[in-house]
Design an enzyme around this catalytic site. Structure first.
Site, PDB file in Angstrom:
ATOM      1  N   GLN A 159       8.713   4.075  -2.239  1.00  0.00           N
ATOM      2  CA  GLN A 159       9.888   3.583  -2.957  1.00  0.00           C
ATOM      3  C   GLN A 159      11.150   3.841  -2.136  1.00  0.00           C
ATOM      4  O   GLN A 159      11.353   4.954  -1.636  1.00  0.00           O
ATOM      5  CB  GLN A 159       9.997   4.265  -4.322  1.00  0.00           C
ATOM      6  CG  GLN A 159       8.914   3.848  -5.301  1.00  0.00           C
ATOM      7  CD  GLN A 159       9.084   2.422  -5.815  1.00  0.00           C
ATOM      8  OE1 GLN A 159      10.178   1.861  -5.750  1.00  0.00           O
ATOM      9  NE2 GLN A 159       8.011   1.846  -6.333  1.00  0.00           N
ATOM     10  N   TYR A 161      -3.632   0.179  -6.789  1.00  0.00           N
ATOM     11  CA  TYR A 161      -2.568  -0.102  -5.814  1.00  0.00           C
ATOM     12  C   TYR A 161      -1.828   1.215  -5.564  1.00  0.00           C
ATOM     13  O   TYR A 161      -0.602   1.306  -5.653  1.00  0.00           O
ATOM     14  CB  TYR A 161      -1.606  -1.180  -6.314  1.00  0.00           C
ATOM     15  CG  TYR A 161      -2.271  -2.416  -6.877  1.00  0.00           C
ATOM     16  CD1 TYR A 161      -2.652  -3.460  -6.045  1.00  0.00           C
ATOM     17  CD2 TYR A 161      -2.527  -2.530  -8.244  1.00  0.00           C
ATOM     18  CE1 TYR A 161      -3.261  -4.600  -6.555  1.00  0.00           C
ATOM     19  CE2 TYR A 161      -3.135  -3.665  -8.768  1.00  0.00           C
ATOM     20  CZ  TYR A 161      -3.492  -4.696  -7.922  1.00  0.00           C
ATOM     21  OH  TYR A 161      -4.100  -5.820  -8.433  1.00  0.00           O
ATOM     22  N   GLU A 196      -6.576   1.728  -3.042  1.00  0.00           N
ATOM     23  CA  GLU A 196      -5.496   1.184  -2.206  1.00  0.00           C
ATOM     24  C   GLU A 196      -6.102   0.257  -1.160  1.00  0.00           C
ATOM     25  O   GLU A 196      -7.095   0.603  -0.514  1.00  0.00           O
ATOM     26  CB  GLU A 196      -4.710   2.314  -1.542  1.00  0.00           C
ATOM     27  CG  GLU A 196      -3.774   1.891  -0.428  1.00  0.00           C
ATOM     28  CD  GLU A 196      -2.746   0.852  -0.845  1.00  0.00           C
ATOM     29  OE1 GLU A 196      -2.462  -0.049  -0.043  1.00  0.00           O
ATOM     30  OE2 GLU A 196      -2.232   0.949  -1.988  1.00  0.00           O
ATOM     31  N   ASP A 218       0.410  -0.320 -10.000  1.00  0.00           N
ATOM     32  CA  ASP A 218       1.701  -0.561  -9.368  1.00  0.00           C
ATOM     33  C   ASP A 218       1.481  -1.622  -8.288  1.00  0.00           C
ATOM     34  O   ASP A 218       1.484  -1.323  -7.094  1.00  0.00           O
ATOM     35  CB  ASP A 218       2.240   0.744  -8.764  1.00  0.00           C
ATOM     36  CG  ASP A 218       3.617   0.574  -8.136  1.00  0.00           C
ATOM     37  OD1 ASP A 218       4.243  -0.488  -8.328  1.00  0.00           O
ATOM     38  OD2 ASP A 218       4.075   1.505  -7.446  1.00  0.00           O
ATOM     39  N   CYS A 226       7.876  -4.459  -9.751  1.00  0.00           N
ATOM     40  CA  CYS A 226       9.153  -4.695  -9.080  1.00  0.00           C
ATOM     41  C   CYS A 226       9.589  -6.144  -9.193  1.00  0.00           C
ATOM     42  O   CYS A 226      10.564  -6.557  -8.547  1.00  0.00           O
ATOM     43  CB  CYS A 226       9.061  -4.298  -7.604  1.00  0.00           C
ATOM     44  SG  CYS A 226       7.837  -5.255  -6.675  1.00  0.00           S
TER      45      CYS A 226
END
Length: 448
Positions: A277, A310, A334, A377, A404
């Site tokens: 982030q 993720y 991931e 995410d 996002c």
């Protein structure tokens, strides 16, 4: 209403700026045609320059070049390079990355809340108004919304000078500051360095003050001697690495190929341009929102079986592992091999964590499991219908969804609703001041 002010080609028009829309622009109309206008504010009358038009186009795009009737929420732009009126007065478009810098911060957050509500209404049929919360320094009375980016990328001009792209353009314009970046990035003064032979530069300066990393993406044919010359121009206490644009392989030039990040009481290694982030307060903010939803609702306890999808380098995996304890389990999935390797290093001391590298949809298909709770995410494109159906099939009691992008998020909420789930909680955060982006954290639960 609109007035043609120049030639039949309609290079410039005068329009009334309409409502905000997803993507960093507002909607205006000219003779029935929709124009997506950047650098305006709803209610203003402005002169615009068309940047993308054509008689066959469904809609046009334009930048504001002059404000004729200003909104009370208009402020002086903090960055000359990104100021549309100033840039066009010099004959070129502004750089991207601060498209809301002309809007007062409170109004920025209001506009983002309108976009989120509109996307939920249109794509998911959900009528819900959620305020966009200020984060960190911007939450204070004197907040400026500046100096929050701990990671930023730059393009290079033909002459090897640091620059940034104009919106939807291959044109690169030189810059000599990045006001949204933390001081440790600006202090490098990369704009003073000859960067010929480099296509792109990525810089990471962790909020904890640990050693920054400059990542060079070389042009084809750039030799090791040239990379060494660039490295010599950087401060000795800065790590420097090169990344192969084709394979993603990271090569050490000096210091480390990774940075050390800190969040929620844990240390994280993030290699190269691996995801983290970018707002300095985002990791703590998002971890707090996720655990608040899951633990507050009784869905995350000692002994729980959960998954972090993720998962990146493990930002959420580590606090999830804390919550479930050694009697529970956390599955980390991931897709990026390098980032998954970072997760293994970051979580080697947590035996309750299982790490699998691969695409989420493939892992869930090949290893179907049941979970008490899930966290996802996903990248900007969202999860998609197939993954949503796989998540529902694992029969969790709750799902925390970090997003996002309000459009892909709203679309996925619609898929969850079709599968018999409902939006049980939602928070929105302004983790990208002066841009149109926002971050949401949602709690989804089965109906009934």
């Amino acid at each position: 209403m609109s007035t043609d002010t120049r030639t039949p080609a309609r290079t410039e028009l005068i329009v009334d700026v309409g409502p905000v829309a997803h993507g960093g622009h507002c909607v205006a109309r000219h003779e029935g045609r929709v124009i997506f206008v950047r650098h305006g504010i709803p209610g203003e009358k402005v002169r615009i320059r068309l940047t993308d038009d054509g008689e066959s186009a469904k809609f046009w795009r334009a930048d504001v070049v002059e404000v004729l009737e200003a909104s009370p929420d208009r402020v002086e732009h903090f960055w000359h390079a990104a100021d549309s009126q100033r840039s066009w007065s010099h004959g070129h478009p502004p750089v991207g990355g601060a498209e809301l810098g002309h809007v007062a911060l409170d109004r920025q957050r209001g506009l983002k809340a309108e976009v989120l509500a509109e996307q939920l209404r249109r794509l998911a049929g959900v009528e819900l108004a959620v305020p966009v919360e200020a984060v960190g320094e911007a939450a204070g009375a004197a907040g400026t919304g500046l100096a929050w980016r701990t990671r930023t990328g730059f393009a290079l001009t033909a002459g090897g000078k640091l620059g940034m792209h104009a919106h939807r353009s291959d044109s690169v314009f030189p810059v000599r500051e990045m006001p949204l970046a933390v001081e440790d990035i600006n202090a490098l003064k990369l704009w003073d360095i000859d960067l010929q032979g480099i296509e792109r530069v990525e810089v990471a300066a962790p909020a904890n003050g640990s050693r920054p990393l400059v990542l060079l993406v070389p042009s084809a044919g750039t030799r090791a001697k040239r990379l060494a010359a660039i490295t010599a121009q950087l401060p000795d206490d800065i790590s420097v690495a090169a990344v192969d644009p084709g394979t993603g392989a990271v090569t050490q030039l000096r210091g480390r190929t990774w940075v050390q990040e800190t969040a929620a009481g844990h240390e994280y290694r993030v290699t190269g341009d691996g995801f983290w982030q970018i707002h300095r307060d985002a990791p703590e903010t998002l971890v707090g929102a996720v655990t608040g939803f899951l633990q507050g609702g009784g869905y995350l306890n000692a002994g729980s079986v959960v998954a972090d999808l993720y998962a990146g380098a493990g930002l959420f995996t580590a606090p999830l592992a804390d919550a479930v304890g050694v009697t529970g389990s956390v599955l980390s999935v991931e897709g990026a091999p390098g980032t998954s390797r970072d997760a293994r290093k970051n979580l080697h001391g947590a035996p309750q964590v299982e790490i699998i590298q691969g695409k989420v949809e493939r892992v869930l298909r090949q290893q179907p499991r049941s979970f008490d709770a899930l966290l996802l995410d996903p990248p900007r494109a969202g999860a998609g219908k197939a993954v949503v159906n796989q998540l529902v099939a694992s029969r969790p009691r709750a799902i925390a969804y970090v997003s996002c992008d309000p459009a892909s998020f709203a679309r996925d909420v619609g898929y969850f609703q079709q599968a018999g789930w409902a939006l049980a909680g939602l928070r929105a955060f302004d983790l990208y001041p002066h841009t149109h982006h926002l971050e949401t954290v949602a709690l989804l639960t089965p109906r009934g």
